[in-house]
Scaffold this active site. Structure first.
Site, PDB file in Angstrom:
ATOM      1  N   GLU A 163       0.961  -0.753  -0.136  1.00 18.49           N
ATOM      2  CA  GLU A 163      -0.152   0.162  -0.106  1.00 18.49           C
ATOM      3  C   GLU A 163       1.056   1.300   0.219  1.00 18.49           C
ATOM      4  O   GLU A 163       2.198   1.548   1.056  1.00 18.49           O
ATOM      5  CB  GLU A 163      -1.429   0.005   1.080  1.00 18.49           C
ATOM      6  CG  GLU A 163      -1.876   1.002   1.690  1.00 18.49           C
ATOM      7  CD  GLU A 163      -2.449   1.571   2.469  1.00 18.49           C
ATOM      8  OE1 GLU A 163      -2.328   2.879   3.343  1.00 18.49           O
ATOM      9  OE2 GLU A 163      -3.042   0.036   3.961  1.00 18.49           O
ATOM     10  N   LYS A 214     -11.545  -1.222   7.669  1.00 15.16           N
ATOM     11  CA  LYS A 214      -9.570  -0.402   8.219  1.00 15.16           C
ATOM     12  C   LYS A 214      -9.943  -0.454   9.855  1.00 15.16           C
ATOM     13  O   LYS A 214     -11.288   1.028   9.634  1.00 15.16           O
ATOM     14  CB  LYS A 214      -8.734  -0.295   7.406  1.00 15.16           C
ATOM     15  CG  LYS A 214      -7.626   0.652   8.153  1.00 15.16           C
ATOM     16  CD  LYS A 214      -6.486   2.021   7.512  1.00 15.16           C
ATOM     17  CE  LYS A 214      -6.109   3.343   8.136  1.00 15.16           C
ATOM     18  NZ  LYS A 214      -5.691   3.964   7.536  1.00 15.16           N
TER      19      LYS A 214
END
Length: 213
Positions: free
Chosen positions: A41, A130
């Site tokens: 990421e 998340k």
């Protein structure tokens, strides 16, 4: 489940690059892949993040799942996807980003913290949610508490995940974890010590394997 989200769940670790220069992104991506972690990421806070995403996506293709992090508006999401990002991560709940990711047919992991935000992130179409910053608010105990009312939401605790607490986070019901500077440290990046990053990645990968038993 979205195929990308399924892959993120299988791998179990989402390594987050927050670097002060885009030059570090490619060697870190190489180190991750070589150490057995086929995900990266790249946060939009990295200078020239779009170029870095594009370069990594082109170089590694299907070998490495490339995502964009810290995405805070729909236009940013579109640019990241156009550059090759296959998943989008937000630091907080941004419905416009979730919608933009859906339009682009890529996985999206909205950031949330409170029960209301977690549920809204899921209801709005987050493939995984998340939970950030998880360690600041109780770590595994907090995650376990969220799993009570939300057993079907795939939670990805992020923020303060270490080798010492990763097992208890999976035991508490994490679908995967997000790991930033605890894995790709500012110090190692400053020294350009990609070997050290790779060695630590192997320890994290092994820790997840053991935690899942």
């Amino acid at each position: 489940m979205n195929k990308t989200a399924q892959r993120l769940r299988e791998v179990g670790i989402n390594p987050i690059i927050r670097a002060s220069s885009a030059d570090a992104v490619m060697p870190v991506a190489e180190a991750l892949l070589a150490a057995g972690l086929p995900v990266v990421e790249i946060t939009m806070t990295v200078p020239n993040a779009i170029d870095a995403i594009s370069a990594v996506a082109k170089r590694f293709g299907s070998k490495l799942l490339v995502g964009a992090g810290t995405v805070t508006d729909a236009e940013m999401c579109k640019r990241a996807v156009d550059a090759g990002a296959e998943f989008i991560v937000t630091p907080c709940l941004v419905p416009a980003v979730i919608e933009a990711a859906h339009r682009a047919d890529v996985a999206v992991l909205p950031g949330a913290l409170t029960p209301t935000e977690v549920f809204e992130a899921f209801r709005s179409g987050g493939d995984m949610v998340k939970v950030f910053p998880v360690q600041s608010i109780g770590g595994a105990a907090y995650l376990r508490a969220l799993r009570g009312p939300f057993p079907d939401i795939l939670l990805v605790p992020t923020g303060g995940v270490t080798l010492e607490n990763i097992a208890e986070l999976f035991q508490a019901g994490a679908a995967a974890v997000g790991v930033g500077t605890e894995l790709i440290s500012t110090d190692a990046l400053a020294r350009r010590d990609y070997t050290a990053i790779g060695a630590l990645v192997k320890q994290f990968v092994e820790a997840v394997r053991r935690a899942r038993g």
